[in-house]
Motif scaffolding. Structure first.
Motif, PDB file in Angstrom:
ATOM      1  N   ALA A 158     -11.669  -4.070  21.905  1.00  0.00           N
ATOM      2  CA  ALA A 158     -10.833  -4.535  22.806  1.00  0.00           C
ATOM      3  C   ALA A 158      -9.385  -4.653  22.130  1.00  0.00           C
ATOM      4  CB  ALA A 158     -11.246  -5.825  23.627  1.00  0.00           C
ATOM      5  N   GLY A 159      -9.258  -4.479  20.810  1.00  0.00           N
ATOM      6  CA  GLY A 159      -8.204  -4.765  19.954  1.00  0.00           C
ATOM      7  C   GLY A 159      -7.942  -6.090  19.419  1.00  0.00           C
ATOM      8  N   MET A 160      -8.951  -6.834  19.241  1.00  0.00           N
ATOM      9  CA  MET A 160      -8.766  -8.118  19.004  1.00  0.00           C
ATOM     10  C   MET A 160      -8.512  -8.231  17.390  1.00  0.00           C
ATOM     11  SD  MET A 160     -11.545 -11.431  19.207  1.00  0.00           S
ATOM     12  CE  MET A 160     -11.162 -12.932  18.309  1.00  0.00           C
ATOM     13  N   ASP A 161      -7.578  -8.742  16.968  1.00  0.00           N
ATOM     14  CA  ASP A 161      -7.360  -8.912  15.558  1.00  0.00           C
ATOM     15  C   ASP A 161      -8.345 -10.091  14.980  1.00  0.00           C
ATOM     16  OD1 ASP A 161      -6.291  -9.003  12.865  1.00  0.00           O
ATOM     17  OD2 ASP A 161      -4.495 -10.222  13.476  1.00  0.00           O
ATOM     18  N   LEU A 162      -9.173  -9.397  14.015  1.00  0.00           N
ATOM     19  CA  LEU A 162     -10.444 -10.109  13.283  1.00  0.00           C
ATOM     20  C   LEU A 162     -10.008 -10.468  11.980  1.00  0.00           C
ATOM     21  CD1 LEU A 162     -13.364  -8.040  14.868  1.00  0.00           C
ATOM     22  CD2 LEU A 162     -12.577  -9.965  15.744  1.00  0.00           C
ATOM     23  N   THR A 163      -8.775 -10.493  11.534  1.00  0.00           N
ATOM     24  CA  THR A 163      -8.458 -10.564  10.279  1.00  0.00           C
ATOM     25  C   THR A 163      -8.867 -11.893   9.856  1.00  0.00           C
ATOM     26  OG1 THR A 163      -6.430  -9.279  10.562  1.00  0.00           O
ATOM     27  CG2 THR A 163      -6.565 -10.764   8.440  1.00  0.00           C
ATOM     28  N   ASN A 164      -8.542 -13.108  10.726  1.00  0.00           N
ATOM     29  CA  ASN A 164      -9.021 -14.437  10.189  1.00  0.00           C
ATOM     30  C   ASN A 164      -9.906 -15.042  11.114  1.00  0.00           C
ATOM     31  OD1 ASN A 164      -6.728 -15.060   8.616  1.00  0.00           O
ATOM     32  ND2 ASN A 164      -5.519 -14.631  10.363  1.00  0.00           N
ATOM     33  N   VAL A 165     -11.036 -14.074  11.665  1.00  0.00           N
ATOM     34  CA  VAL A 165     -12.175 -14.414  12.196  1.00  0.00           C
ATOM     35  C   VAL A 165     -13.546 -14.384  11.353  1.00  0.00           C
ATOM     36  CG1 VAL A 165     -13.530 -13.825  14.282  1.00  0.00           C
ATOM     37  CG2 VAL A 165     -11.290 -13.577  14.311  1.00  0.00           C
ATOM     38  N   VAL A 166     -14.301 -15.288  11.497  1.00  0.00           N
ATOM     39  CA  VAL A 166     -15.738 -15.344  10.894  1.00  0.00           C
ATOM     40  C   VAL A 166     -16.757 -15.379  11.690  1.00  0.00           C
ATOM     41  CG1 VAL A 166     -17.205 -16.409   9.125  1.00  0.00           C
ATOM     42  CG2 VAL A 166     -14.638 -16.341   8.693  1.00  0.00           C
ATOM     43  N   PHE A 167     -17.522 -14.498  11.858  1.00  0.00           N
ATOM     44  CA  PHE A 167     -18.684 -14.563  12.844  1.00  0.00           C
ATOM     45  C   PHE A 167     -19.870 -15.306  12.156  1.00  0.00           C
ATOM     46  CE2 PHE A 167     -16.013 -11.116  14.642  1.00  0.00           C
ATOM     47  CZ  PHE A 167     -15.992 -11.438  16.101  1.00  0.00           C
ATOM     48  N   LYS A 168     -20.580 -16.154  12.671  1.00  0.00           N
ATOM     49  CA  LYS A 168     -21.639 -16.832  12.207  1.00  0.00           C
ATOM     50  C   LYS A 168     -22.730 -16.780  13.166  1.00  0.00           C
ATOM     51  CE  LYS A 168     -18.994 -20.102   9.383  1.00  0.00           C
ATOM     52  NZ  LYS A 168     -18.629 -21.433   8.742  1.00  0.00           N
ATOM     53  N   TRP A 169     -23.882 -16.457  12.440  1.00  0.00           N
ATOM     54  CA  TRP A 169     -25.012 -16.622  13.303  1.00  0.00           C
ATOM     55  C   TRP A 169     -25.761 -17.912  13.245  1.00  0.00           C
ATOM     56  CZ3 TRP A 169     -25.066 -12.223  15.790  1.00  0.00           C
ATOM     57  CH2 TRP A 169     -24.676 -11.103  15.168  1.00  0.00           C
ATOM     58  N   ALA A 170     -25.906 -18.453  14.584  1.00  0.00           N
ATOM     59  CA  ALA A 170     -26.421 -19.787  14.707  1.00  0.00           C
ATOM     60  C   ALA A 170     -27.753 -20.069  13.886  1.00  0.00           C
ATOM     61  CB  ALA A 170     -26.409 -20.111  16.028  1.00  0.00           C
ATOM     62  N   SER A 171     -28.613 -19.110  14.123  1.00  0.00           N
ATOM     63  CA  SER A 171     -29.966 -19.425  13.516  1.00  0.00           C
ATOM     64  C   SER A 171     -29.876 -19.461  11.974  1.00  0.00           C
ATOM     65  CB  SER A 171     -30.821 -18.194  13.785  1.00  0.00           C
ATOM     66  OG  SER A 171     -30.100 -16.811  13.421  1.00  0.00           O
ATOM     67  N   GLU A 172     -29.069 -18.764  11.328  1.00  0.00           N
ATOM     68  CA  GLU A 172     -28.763 -18.959   9.926  1.00  0.00           C
ATOM     69  C   GLU A 172     -27.972 -20.343   9.517  1.00  0.00           C
ATOM     70  OE1 GLU A 172     -26.699 -15.486   8.653  1.00  0.00           O
ATOM     71  OE2 GLU A 172     -28.183 -14.093   9.164  1.00  0.00           O
ATOM     72  N   GLU A 173     -27.060 -20.444  10.372  1.00  0.00           N
ATOM     73  CA  GLU A 173     -26.365 -21.723  10.166  1.00  0.00           C
ATOM     74  C   GLU A 173     -27.353 -23.134  10.320  1.00  0.00           C
ATOM     75  OE1 GLU A 173     -23.089 -22.672   9.102  1.00  0.00           O
ATOM     76  OE2 GLU A 173     -23.383 -20.233   8.643  1.00  0.00           O
ATOM     77  N   ILE A 174     -28.149 -23.004  11.222  1.00  0.00           N
ATOM     78  CA  ILE A 174     -29.107 -24.057  11.376  1.00  0.00           C
ATOM     79  C   ILE A 174     -30.131 -24.232  10.226  1.00  0.00           C
ATOM     80  CG2 ILE A 174     -30.992 -24.940  12.739  1.00  0.00           C
ATOM     81  CD1 ILE A 174     -29.480 -23.715  15.444  1.00  0.00           C
ATOM     82  N   THR A 175     -30.564 -22.997   9.982  1.00  0.00           N
ATOM     83  CA  THR A 175     -31.390 -22.885   8.721  1.00  0.00           C
ATOM     84  C   THR A 175     -30.697 -23.473   7.287  1.00  0.00           C
ATOM     85  OG1 THR A 175     -32.670 -20.957   9.701  1.00  0.00           O
ATOM     86  CG2 THR A 175     -32.974 -21.464   7.188  1.00  0.00           C
ATOM     87  N   ASN A 176     -29.541 -22.822   7.107  1.00  0.00           N
ATOM     88  CA  ASN A 176     -28.951 -23.138   5.751  1.00  0.00           C
ATOM     89  C   ASN A 176     -28.523 -24.738   5.714  1.00  0.00           C
ATOM     90  OD1 ASN A 176     -29.299 -20.725   4.939  1.00  0.00           O
ATOM     91  ND2 ASN A 176     -27.391 -19.924   5.731  1.00  0.00           N
ATOM     92  N   ARG A 177     -28.043 -25.438   7.075  1.00  0.00           N
ATOM     93  CA  ARG A 177     -27.484 -26.634   7.170  1.00  0.00           C
ATOM     94  C   ARG A 177     -28.474 -27.582   7.851  1.00  0.00           C
ATOM     95  NH1 ARG A 177     -21.988 -25.789   9.393  1.00  0.00           N
ATOM     96  NH2 ARG A 177     -21.988 -28.169   9.030  1.00  0.00           N
ATOM     97  N   ALA A 178     -29.908 -27.526   7.708  1.00  0.00           N
ATOM     98  CA  ALA A 178     -30.828 -28.135   8.646  1.00  0.00           C
ATOM     99  C   ALA A 178     -30.523 -29.760   8.359  1.00  0.00           C
ATOM    100  CB  ALA A 178     -32.291 -27.887   8.120  1.00  0.00           C
ATOM    101  N   ASP A 179     -30.373 -30.268   7.230  1.00  0.00           N
ATOM    102  CA  ASP A 179     -30.083 -31.448   6.806  1.00  0.00           C
ATOM    103  C   ASP A 179     -29.143 -32.120   7.686  1.00  0.00           C
ATOM    104  OD1 ASP A 179     -28.385 -29.839   5.246  1.00  0.00           O
ATOM    105  OD2 ASP A 179     -28.028 -31.661   3.925  1.00  0.00           O
TER     106      ASP A 179
END
Length: 89
Positions: free
Chosen positions: A19-40
């Protein structure tokens, strides 16, 4: 199945690119990984969210999602709480 969900997520990233979105400053994160890594951080926040709602209100959220009140599993009751927690996480 988390792998299938991840495949769809990767597809959606490609849709944004197409779609032409500029992804230069975009960080995609997987919620499952974030929850696991930051469970505390995640789970105490989820419990704080749960403390603020009564079971009747949570069941209404489940009904909105198309779940029948009499046949809710524990996971289906936790799901709206986790969705709300995601906003603060």
């Amino acid at each position: 199945d988390l792998e299938k969900i991840k495949i769809v997520g990767q597809y959606l990233i490609e849709v944004w690119k197409a779609a032409g979105m500029d992804l230069t400053n975009v960080v995609f994160k997987w919620a499952s990984e974030e929850i696991t890594n930051r469970a505390d951080t995640y789970w105490p926040t989820m419990l704080d969210v749960a403390r603020r709602f009564n079971v009747t209100r949570i069941k209404k959220c489940c009904q909105i999602m198309g779940r029948l009140e009499g046949s809710l599993s524990s996971a289906q009751v936790l799901y709206p709480l986790m969705q709300c927690t995601d906003v603060f996480f």
